[in-house]
Motif scaffolding. Structure first.
Motif: not given
Lengths: 304, 304
Positions: B71, B61-62, B64-65, B57-59
């Motif tokens: 997501f 979120g990271q 996203c640009t 989930l961290t990956a």
């Protein structure tokens, strides 16, 4: 693909994942899809609410840095971390090990090593000096020599060193070893209660739920010795006003302590002391020793 | 706080959220906690699996640009977007509106405006030129004049303009308006099937599930007119080999089309044409007009 109704979407998604080669991933995702969809149906999730959820999770992911693990914090305030912890713990408890608690988002690998009696406080920021002593034993009460005990906690201002966003600087954390009789002797300051970080998306979420966001004062503890189940736990200060309403559900009765003078066997008499003995259970063959938590700096995706 | 067992954690978490002032947030989170915990209990989620989930989930979120909403992509491949869509759609269908489909992660606000008959392809990258024509009506078949129709799709290489990560550049997207008789006439190239982005965490996840990750060729469509329910839909090419196994579950039978020559009423005879009439349903009083999707550039958290 036929016209899908509210149940048909779930069936179609499960069917498309049914070929997953890893049986455990297949099992986990099958359950995840069913529960996720059932949740959406139960609340009749609306497009703008779905979008708010996407934006929230995006913000949580973007708030993660090598110094901060906002998704672990989210898992913590939702009670998921504690639930995983309790389920993992059930096996250890059968073997009479010490009860576990959350690792939390502030653990770091390779904390400084200290000799018995030394203090983890690198600088004097005030606070009441206390000692923590006791023994590490196996489930039958036999001493475990040379066990490594990691402890970490907030300083007298209620912050962890990581919250200074400085990778070089470690404070209020350290590693000790037990002696030949399994004994340990640590020095620190009595931890104060503190708020989880309220400046990020999870903090804002907790505020929307009218929760105080406080954790009672506690010392994090990680005990490791070859052949034993890694013990991740914490000791909670019994006089903290939030001892009964920890915002991440970490407190258990068996982990509540109070530093006091005049404890039998205390290595020194001039400071209040906590005596706590840790019991390790044997690692079963092939058992996963994974811990509920991780060093945030190890959790960031690799840069492209 | 008493010693918590695997059910007690859930009760404690629900109790701590019970004071949430917003009743809808309380309702949603109450259900979310129950389903999340029930999922973890059903699969007996282990610490290392929990940690792998946090890292995933961290990956996401990271990843996203302003040009990419990972997501939303995750929600799409899990079937959640389509489920929200189907539930939202149920109301529109009662009023005989056109079936909806997913907005997807590549919608952008303020696409270029085109006159009837103009092409959304700014540059010629090949592909089979086609036209799309028809009428926008209300549920009773009455023409809706001056409705805005947004369309967007991949180019002949299978990529959306956003995938070039260039905020200035818009291509293969545009806005048209219906005339006084509710008619529209657009020109584009026949969309080819394409893979969802496979270079990020969601793509890796889909590969672990042994899914092809393909979407059948389609044209995204958003129709808006004052007083009507916003219509978010898409038209799918009937001859695409993946028409029956869309990896984001967007296809419905009523949205499958085939461009062909000699259609009655086609505004020109030299190109294959798709005729499709869109029926809008009236917006009910106080109804949320939210769409299932958003412009990625609008979804990033504000910089601190």
């Amino acid at each position: 693909m036929p016209d899908l109704d509210r149940m048909g979407v779930t069936a179609e998604a499960l069917a498309q994942m049914a070929k997953t080669p890893d049986p455990r991933l297949r099992e986990i995702m099958d359950a995840a899809i069913r529960h996720l969809h059932e949740f959406a149906r139960e609340v009749e999730l609306k497009p703008d609410e779905w979008l708010a959820g996407i934006a929230f999770l995006t913000a949580v992911g973007q708030a993660c840095t090598p110094f901060r693990q906002e998704f672990i914090l989210l898992s913590d305030v939702l009670g998921l971390s504690r639930l995983v912890n309790v389920m993992h713990d059930a096996k250890g408890r059968e073997a009479a090990g010490t009860e576990t608690s959350l690792l939390g988002p502030f653990f770091r690998e390779k904390a400084p090593e200290f000799a018995a009696g030394e203090s983890i406080a690198a600088t004097d920021k005030g606070g009441e000096e206390i000692i923590l002593f006791g023994e590490v034993t196996d489930a039958e009460g036999r001493a475990v020599a040379d066990a490594e005990i990691d402890i970490w906690q907030v300083d007298a201002t209620g912050l962890y060193d990581l919250q200074a966003n400085d990778a070089e600087h470690m404070d209020m954390r350290g590693r000790y070893r037990t002696d030949a009789q399994g004994r340990f002797h640590m020095r620190t300051v009595k931890p104060i209660g503190y708020s989880i970080p309220m400046d990020g998306p999870v903090g804002q979420f907790v505020q929307k739920q009218d929760r105080h966001g406080m954790r009672p004062g506690h010392i994090h503890i990680l005990v490791q010795a070859p052949g034993y189940r890694e013990l991740v736990t914490a000791l909670y200060m019994g006089d903290d006003p939030n001892i009964g309403s920890d915002t991440v559900f970490g407190v258990s009765d068996s982990l509540v302590v109070m530093p006091r003078r005049g404890q039998p066997g205390a290595p020194r008499a001039d400071l209040p002391a906590i005596r706590y003995d840790f019991r390790l259970s044997r690692l079963a063959a092939g058992e996963s020793g994974g811990r509920v938590g991780a060093d945030p700096s190890q959790m960031m995706p690799a840069a492209e």
